[in-house]
Design a protein around this motif. Structure first.
Motif, PDB file in Angstrom:
ATOM      1  N   GLN A 134      34.610  49.566  46.559  1.00 23.87           N
ATOM      2  CA  GLN A 134      33.858  49.742  45.323  1.00 23.87           C
ATOM      3  C   GLN A 134      33.114  48.451  44.986  1.00 23.87           C
ATOM      4  OE1 GLN A 134      37.421  49.601  45.016  1.00 23.87           O
ATOM      5  NE2 GLN A 134      37.666  51.668  45.839  1.00 23.87           N
ATOM      6  N   VAL A 135      32.050  48.586  44.191  1.00 30.13           N
ATOM      7  CA  VAL A 135      31.350  47.410  43.658  1.00 30.13           C
ATOM      8  C   VAL A 135      31.161  47.596  42.163  1.00 30.13           C
ATOM      9  CG1 VAL A 135      30.149  46.789  45.791  1.00 30.13           C
ATOM     10  CG2 VAL A 135      29.094  48.430  44.200  1.00 30.13           C
ATOM     11  N   ASN A 160      35.574  39.824  46.730  1.00 32.91           N
ATOM     12  CA  ASN A 160      36.354  41.059  46.796  1.00 32.91           C
ATOM     13  C   ASN A 160      37.751  40.862  46.222  1.00 32.91           C
ATOM     14  OD1 ASN A 160      38.468  42.741  48.693  1.00 32.91           O
ATOM     15  ND2 ASN A 160      36.660  43.938  48.184  1.00 32.91           N
ATOM     16  N   GLY A 161      38.112  41.675  45.233  1.00 36.18           N
ATOM     17  CA  GLY A 161      39.466  41.643  44.672  1.00 36.18           C
ATOM     18  C   GLY A 161      40.387  42.526  45.493  1.00 36.18           C
ATOM     19  N   GLU A 203      35.055  39.814  36.967  1.00 36.88           N
ATOM     20  CA  GLU A 203      35.698  38.661  37.607  1.00 36.88           C
ATOM     21  C   GLU A 203      35.464  38.676  39.107  1.00 36.88           C
ATOM     22  OE1 GLU A 203      40.292  37.320  37.833  1.00 36.88           O
ATOM     23  OE2 GLU A 203      39.491  37.583  35.809  1.00 36.88           O
ATOM     24  N   VAL A 204      35.398  39.879  39.690  1.00 39.04           N
ATOM     25  CA  VAL A 204      35.051  40.042  41.101  1.00 39.04           C
ATOM     26  C   VAL A 204      33.921  41.060  41.194  1.00 39.04           C
ATOM     27  CG1 VAL A 204      37.360  39.450  41.939  1.00 39.04           C
ATOM     28  CG2 VAL A 204      36.797  41.850  41.464  1.00 39.04           C
ATOM     29  N   MET A 205      33.218  41.056  42.325  1.00 38.93           N
ATOM     30  CA  MET A 205      32.074  41.955  42.517  1.00 38.93           C
ATOM     31  C   MET A 205      32.466  43.261  43.194  1.00 38.93           C
ATOM     32  SD  MET A 205      29.582  38.973  43.993  1.00 38.93           S
ATOM     33  CE  MET A 205      28.167  40.038  44.270  1.00 38.93           C
ATOM     34  N   GLN A 222      30.833  52.647  35.476  1.00 37.89           N
ATOM     35  CA  GLN A 222      31.297  51.263  35.354  1.00 37.89           C
ATOM     36  C   GLN A 222      31.403  50.581  36.715  1.00 37.89           C
ATOM     37  OE1 GLN A 222      34.760  52.684  32.781  1.00 37.89           O
ATOM     38  NE2 GLN A 222      34.437  50.615  31.971  1.00 37.89           N
ATOM     39  N   VAL A 223      31.753  51.347  37.730  1.00 31.86           N
ATOM     40  CA  VAL A 223      31.788  50.855  39.106  1.00 31.86           C
ATOM     41  C   VAL A 223      31.144  51.914  39.998  1.00 31.86           C
ATOM     42  CG1 VAL A 223      33.928  49.545  38.753  1.00 31.86           C
ATOM     43  CG2 VAL A 223      34.042  51.862  39.660  1.00 31.86           C
ATOM     44  N   LYS A 224      30.874  51.538  41.223  1.00 29.45           N
ATOM     45  CA  LYS A 224      30.321  52.491  42.185  1.00 29.45           C
ATOM     46  C   LYS A 224      31.180  52.464  43.447  1.00 29.45           C
ATOM     47  CE  LYS A 224      25.983  53.934  44.376  1.00 29.45           C
ATOM     48  NZ  LYS A 224      25.968  55.243  43.678  1.00 29.45           N
TER      49      LYS A 224
END
Length: 330
Positions: A134-135, A160-161, A203-205, A222-224
């Protein structure tokens, strides 16, 4: 006097059983029955992750088949190794179960202090958990090919988290780097819930979490979720294509396996296996699991052990290629 006490105890148990049957309750267990006290299911990750969710759904429905409660205990740390060691070192009396995934297999090779896979007794397989990436919405990345191109042009440019080394989201990221010849900047968190918070806060991409962890945030924008590392799309995000559909031959996934420490008496082991397997086949459980985004493929202990052996043969070369094997060599 002793005889009177025995008769009173038998009468009390009889009345308890009758009352329990009338009220639809599980019967009370006598001291010489198994189980006669609560059973603990140990999850090696914090509350809020998919392993914790799966364990709690199973525990709720497993308790209906046993005369005692089933309690989930989170024993965290060291990329899942602490929880696995807790189960491995527990009394082999059947009162301590564990739920493991790829973290137990990977730590077996990555961490010299981790429990060896051969010291665990696999009991039942719930199903797979496909990997995905995810991003964040403001990352500027709109597709998996764009992500890969960005990483090839600017190695390490995507933060990346993921889990601590050995946890599945860490292994997923490392396997992706190795398979697709890219480089992420990996930032470890203690479990999925903190990683979710990190990507939502910016905090992470990116993150390499299972689909159910961010399905709602994907729907809301919110994310993809860019791709699913499986043969098929995930029913929680049917709009997200697989890596293969996008031209990348990459498959990686976690899984859920219930296990015991070695040397649990066979009659107790069989009792737990039967109750677990019946639970996994129960339509009420399956409905609850589906609602949580779990993919089900229930297997008994023999088939579970065969699956784990296959995973060992499949995953070890990938870990070796990714430079993650630092403890035991096959």
């Amino acid at each position: 006097m002793e005889c009177a006490r025995m008769n009173f105890t038998k009468t009390l148990l009889l009345y308890s059983a009758i009352l329990g049957a009338q009220l639809g309750l599980a019967p009370l267990a006598s001291a010489d029955e198994f189980p006669a006290k609560p059973i603990s299911v140990v999850v090696a990750w914090p509350a809020g992750g998919v392993h914790d969710t799966a364990a709690r759904i199973v525990a709720e429905h497993l308790a209906k088949r046993l005369p005692t409660p089933v309690i989930v205990t989170n024993v965290t740390g060291a990329g899942g190794s602490t929880g696995v060691r807790h189960v491995e070192q527990a009394d082999p009396d059947g009162y301590t179960l564990g739920l493991m995934g790829m973290h137990a297999l990977s730590q077996n090779y990555m961490n010299p202090n981790a429990t060896a896979l051969s010291d665990l007794d696999p009991l039942a397989y719930l199903g797979p958990e496909p990997g995905s990436i995810q991003v964040s919405a403001d990352s500027g990345i709109e597709s998996l090919p764009q992500l890969i191109d960005t990483l090839k042009q600017e190695p390490g440019s995507i933060i990346n988290g993921n889990d601590s080394p050995g946890g599945f989201s860490y292994v997923m990221a490392a396997m992706m780097e190795s398979a697709l010849d890219v480089k992420l900047t990996k930032v470890p968190y203690q479990g999925f819930a903190p990683t979710v918070a990190a990507i939502l806060s910016g905090e992470v991409m990116s993150s390499t979490l299972p689909v159910p962890q961010l399905a709602e945030q994907h729907k809301s924008g919110q994310v993809k979720i860019l791709g699913v590392a499986a043969e098929q799309r995930h029913f929680f995000a049917p709009d997200v294509p697989t890596f293969k559909e996008q031209g990348f031959d990459f498959i990686a996934g976690d899984y859920y396996i219930f296990y015991l420490p070695k040397k649990v008496p066979e009659e107790r082991r069989s009792r737990l296996e039967s109750a677990l397997y019946e639970t996994l086949l129960d339509p009420a459980f399956q409905q609850a699991a589906h609602k949580a985004g779990l993919i089900l493929d229930p297997r008994n202990s023999v088939d579970t052990q065969a699956f784990l052996a296959q995973q060992d043969e499949k995953v070890y070369p990938i870990l070796l290629s990714a430079g993650l094997v630092k403890a035991r060599q096959k």
